[in-house]
Design an enzyme around this catalytic site. Structure first.
Site, mmCIF file in Angstrom:
data_model
loop_
_atom_site.group_PDB
_atom_site.id
_atom_site.type_symbol
_atom_site.label_atom_id
_atom_site.label_comp_id
_atom_site.label_asym_id
_atom_site.label_seq_id
_atom_site.Cartn_x
_atom_site.Cartn_y
_atom_site.Cartn_z
ATOM 1 N N SER A 87 0.837 -1.204 0.000
ATOM 2 C CA SER A 87 0.000 0.000 0.000
ATOM 3 C C SER A 87 0.877 1.262 0.000
ATOM 4 C CB SER A 87 -0.961 -0.057 1.197
ATOM 5 O OG SER A 87 -2.049 0.819 1.016
ATOM 6 N N HIS A 237 -7.414 -6.004 0.516
ATOM 7 C CA HIS A 237 -6.250 -5.116 0.476
ATOM 8 C C HIS A 237 -5.131 -5.588 1.413
ATOM 9 C CE1 HIS A 237 -4.013 -1.515 -0.274
ATOM 10 N NE2 HIS A 237 -4.117 -1.065 0.963
#
Length: 257
Positions: A87, A237
């Site tokens: 990320s 995610h």
């Protein structure tokens, strides 16, 4: 004097730097870090600025995070390294590899692309800012309060890992909430439009995540012509936490190829 990022180093061998995501810390990667160390890597679990045990600063953008990494490598006398970034850490890794390609031999980017992402963490930031740590005396109390803003238990547990006792009776956060709240737009920034890195790069995405779409492949290949994209099953995610077995298998195969 230039400040150096805090890290935990595991094992010996080929240097492997691991960069956590937004509001995370190096400790999130301890289990996987130990696995890489057993495979012949010197694993550097790094806290990025304003996170974990690293220094706090009012300045925060990907060029600065990239410079922090360069300083870290110089301080630790690392001429070259492989990098894994998740990320926000993936964005740092991409910018770093583009700025200093000779320092990066291979790169894995976990569930993020080089494009701009609109700010989408506001409910989390609002919830964290609503916590009055002068009156909260336990992690459970903090969890109850945070639950009014963030319904997902896993997300709350991830965030509350950052709580620590500043002194007896006073809790604080490891991350610099004030600055990160103010720099929300920087978190989503794209890397430089003309930047590129032609070293071997693996993008890993979660099959339930929308951070990397098929429509992003063109821009990924523009910046990273020597890249491939693989998908982790049954993962969103937080793919390294949701399916660590497959994440490790795919990443170690790439790192050792």
């Amino acid at each position: 004097m230039t400040e150096t990022l805090h890290s935990k180093i595991l094992g010996t061998g080929t240097p492997l730097l691991i960069l956590h995501g937004f509001l995370g810390m190096s400790d999130n990667w301890k289990t996987l870090g130990n696995q890489y160390a057993k495979e012949g890597f010197e694993v550097h679990l790094i806290d990025q600025r304003n996170h974990g045990k690293s220094f706090w600063s009012d300045d925060f953008d990907y060029d600065l995070l990239s410079e922090d990494l360069k300083t870290y490598m110089e301080t630790n006398q690392l001429e070259n390294a492989m990098i894994i970034g998740h990320s926000m850490g993936g964005k740092t890794a991409m910018q770093f590899a583009c700025n200093y390609p000779n320092l990066v031999s291979k790169m894995i980017v976990a569930d993020i692309g080089p494009k701009f992402y609109p700010p989408h963490h506001q409910p989390i930031i609002d919830g964290l800012n609503a916590l009055d740590l002068s009156t909260i005396s336990s992690r459970n109390d903090a969890d109850s309060e945070l639950g009014k803003y963030i319904t997902d238990f896993g997300t709350r547990q991830f965030l509350l890992k950052n709580l620590y006792w500043v002194e007896k009776g006073q809790l604080g956060f490891r991350f610099n909430l004030k600055v990160l709240s103010e720099k929300m737009n920087e978190i989503g920034e794209n890397i430089g439009t003309t930047d590129s890195y032609d070293g071997p790069t693996l993008f890993l995405r979660g099959d339930r995540s929308e951070y990397i779409m098929q429509s992003d492949l063109e821009v990924i290949e523009t910046h990273f012509p020597n890249s491939e994209l693989q998908t982790i099953d049954n993962a969103g995610h937080w793919l390294h936490a949701e399916n660590p077995k497959q994440f490790f298998e795919k990443s170690i195969r790439f790192l050792k190829s």
